[in-house]
Structure formats: C-alpha cells, structure tokens
Design an enzyme around this catalytic site. Structure first.
Site, PDB file in Angstrom:
ATOM      1  N   LYS A 113     -76.137  54.887  50.051  1.00 16.80           N
ATOM      2  CA  LYS A 113     -74.834  54.603  49.434  1.00 16.80           C
ATOM      3  C   LYS A 113     -75.031  54.161  47.996  1.00 16.80           C
ATOM      4  O   LYS A 113     -75.704  53.149  47.730  1.00 16.80           O
ATOM      5  CB  LYS A 113     -74.154  53.457  50.184  1.00 16.80           C
ATOM      6  CG  LYS A 113     -73.166  53.892  51.248  1.00 16.80           C
ATOM      7  CD  LYS A 113     -72.679  52.675  52.000  1.00 16.80           C
ATOM      8  CE  LYS A 113     -71.180  52.615  52.071  1.00 16.80           C
ATOM      9  NZ  LYS A 113     -70.732  51.476  52.903  1.00 16.80           N
TER      10      LYS A 113
HETATM   11  O1  G3P Z   1     -67.768  50.205  54.222  1.00 18.69           O
HETATM   12  C1  G3P Z   1     -66.966  49.608  53.272  1.00 18.69           C
HETATM   13  C2  G3P Z   1     -65.513  49.453  53.592  1.00 18.69           C
HETATM   14  O2  G3P Z   1     -65.146  50.036  54.756  1.00 18.69           O
HETATM   15  C3  G3P Z   1     -64.977  48.098  53.290  1.00 18.69           C
HETATM   16  O3  G3P Z   1     -63.804  47.736  53.960  1.00 18.69           O
HETATM   17  O4  G3P Z   1     -62.119  46.084  54.674  1.00 18.69           O
HETATM   18  O5  G3P Z   1     -63.949  45.393  53.090  1.00 18.69           O
HETATM   19  O6  G3P Z   1     -62.120  46.880  52.339  1.00 18.69           O
HETATM   20  P1  G3P Z   1     -62.965  46.463  53.493  1.00 18.69           P
END
Ligand code: G3P
Length: 364
Positions: A189
C-alpha cells in the site's frame, strides 16, 4: 432500506441442491485454503441426517437443522452471485479467524498503521516497553501479516508503508520491497501522493502488487491508472467512502465515478472500496460491482446478522452528503498531468504517521 434475501429453497429440492452446495463448498475450501471449513461439518451432518428419507419429514425431526441449512442456503446463494471480493479491514489475526468462521471465507485483508497500532499484542508491548524500536515495529507488523496471510484468499493482504509528506519515493520503495518478501500474497500500500505513485510505478515494473490508498478524487484514480499502465501484476486503488461522508460528501459516488471512468480503460486497476462504515455502504458497493471491498469486522457481523443480504433490483441507497459529480477525464495521458492534491489524503497520511509514531519509543 430493503434487502433482497437469498431465494428460498423448499425441502423437496434438497436432494438436487445438496450436491451442488457441497461441491461449491469444497471448491471454496480449496480456493481459500480452508482446512477445516466452518461450513463443511454442518453440510456433512445434514447430508447424513437426510440420507435416504424425504427431506421434509426428516427435517421436522432434526432440531436446529433447518436454521443451519437456511444459513447455508443464504451463504451459498450470496457467495455464488456476488462479484465483489470481501476483505477484512483489520490488524489482528484472531479477529480474521473469527470473521472467517462467521462468513465461511475471506478473500483478503487490508491493514494500515492505525490498525496495527490497535493490535492487542502491539499495544501490550508498547505499554510494557514504553514504545518499540523501528525494527521491533516492523517485526511485529511482519508477524501479524504472516499470521493473517494463510487465512485469506487470492485478494491477498495489503501492507502499508510508513510515509509522511516528505517521505521520498525511494524510501517508500525500500520498505515496499522488504514488506513484499514477508508473505506470498502481499500487496504493498502506497499513498496517493507524488512519492507514492512514483514508488508504485517502479514497484509494478519489478512485479510488486500494489494498492494505492487514501484516494479521495477521480483525478487521483486516473493518475493511479496512468502511473501503473502496462502492469503485469494486479493493481488496486482504494477510494475512502466513509471519510468523504465525514466531510459532507456522498462517498459512494466516488466509487461509482471511478468504476464508470475505468470502464473506458484496459481493466488493469481494480477498485477496492475502503473506509466502509455501515451495511448500506457495503450493499451499495456490491450493487456497483466494485471489484473488492474492505470492511471492518463490525460491518461484516451486521451483514451476517442480515443473512448475507445482497442488494436487490429495488435497493435504494440513502445519500448522506452532497453528490460528487462525474468528471470527463482522459485516462490516456501522463499521470503527472492529473491534479492529485486532496486535503483528506494529506490528513490521512498525517493520522497514519501519528498512530505509527505513537507505537515507537521516545528515544527513536
Ligand atoms: O483501510 C483503510 C480504511 O478502510 C480506513 O477506514 O474508517 O478509518 O476511514 P476509516
């Protein structure tokens, strides 16, 4: 919200249905490397119980069978018709095991520095040792993905490099090269920044699978496409739905817009819907036929509670923010010509870096 649940199968159809179900499960077991598939035991028990007798009469006498079987039917139908691969968004192998047991399979997993900082073992070590060294942090990250790797399918495990605004492409690339050796199904990533795209461009040339994270605009997705053109390895781009909702925009529109834009391309980049916060968003991503979706455990648990519902033709998504309009962009131009700046990419990078740094000892 209306769900269309899996087609109901009457007991009289069991005899023709079970062989198909059994073969599907064994294929899934092979594909997902499940040695003890959660679903094999109930299927076998059911087959034994049903052997020889009309299913309808036997079923009435077998306590619990009908609910186990209807779960299997829902699962089977969902897994057959879905096109979106399901990844767990998490940083703890015991959670991966639990969710895999619940769902029966996981196509992959995504991790990030914030999720790794929340890993119970990492938290314990940080508390006991007042922070880790950079090497210890890397080692812990490696152990986590090595534990997750054999539990998931061909969508792999995404491992995120540490990057701040001034991290160079070469610094990211060095980390990416090392991380790619950790497990056979790694995706590296990189953030959707200039340095991240340079690193991704170089990575795909040398056969490293990549996942470009922190994508908040169609122009960024166009740049990912152009930077990785000609890649012989899979490339993912991760639009962050929930974080766009957080700023009053309708995040799922970005997934729809990228899918529409990529429809005119060569198909080398797969859309991985990320930052999914609820079942509605997940179902909408299914209906958009996003190639992949990464989903936190609580949303997958909700999905299971709802019988692995799939969006029907009458599914309506209730938009939460202002629409994100589609832009006409030509994919066939140098990636540097796209405006890849986005405030949320900058903020997201800073938050990942802060969560990572919080696991390090003060002396590092
Ligand atoms: O993998 C990263 C992503 O899914 C983050 O999610 O909820 O932290 O915006 P969030």
């Amino acid at each position: 919200m209306r769900f269309s649940f899996a087609r109901e199968i009457r007991p009289s159809t069991f005899s023709q249905f079970d062989p198909e179900l059994t073969s599907l499960v064994s294929k899934a077991a092979e594909r997902y490397n499940i040695t003890q598939p959660a679903l094999t035991a109930p299927i076998k028990a059911l087959e034994n119980e049903l052997g020889g007798e009309p299913a309808s009469t036997r079923l009435l006498r077998i306590e619990g069978t009908s609910s186990a079987h209807s779960q299997l039917l829902c699962w089977r139908n969902t897994m057959t018709i879905r096109t979106t691969k399901i990844l767990l968004d998490g940083g703890d192998a015991s959670e991966t095991e639990r969710i895999k047991r619940l769902i029966g399979l996981l196509d992959g997993q995504t991790t990030n520095p914030s999720l790794i900082a929340k890993n119970p073992e990492v938290k314990k070590m940080v508390a006991a040792e007042h922070g880790l060294s950079i090497r210890e942090q890397m080692d812990e990250y490696r152990k986590i993905v090595q534990a997750v790797s054999p539990l998931v399918g061909d969508a792999g495990v995404s491992i995120e490099v540490f990057a701040e605004e001034d991290t160079t492409a070469d610094e990211m690339l060095d980390q990416g090269r090392e991380m790619f050796t950790w497990i056979p199904n790694a995706f590296i990533k990189y953030p959707c920044t200039r340095g991240g795209l340079l690193a991704a461009q170089e990575s795909v040339r040398s056969g490293i699978r990549v996942n470009i994270t922190l994508c908040f605009s169609q122009a960024q997705a166009a740049a990912v496409y152009a930077a990785t053109k000609g890649a012989k390895v899979p490339v993912y781009v991760s639009p962050f739905v929930g974080r766009l909702d957080d700023i009053g925009e309708n995040g799922v529109d970005l997934v729809a817009n990228i899918k529409r834009m990529y429809a005119g391309g060569d198909g080398h980049v797969a859309v991985l819907a990320a930052s999914i916060r609820n079942l509605q968003q997940l179902l909408y991503c299914f209906s958009l036929e996003a190639e992949l979706a990464t989903v936190p455990a609580n949303v997958l648990e909700d999905w299971a509670r709802n019988g692995f519902a799939m969006p029907g033709s009458d599914f309506k998504y209730t938009a939460t923010g202002k629409p994100i309009l589609y832009q006409e962009l030509t994919l066939d131009q140098p990636w540097q010509s796209f405006d890849i700046q986005h405030e949320l990419t900058r903020k997201g990078l800073a938050k990942f870096a802060a969560d990572y740094r919080a696991t390090l000892s003060q002396t590092v």
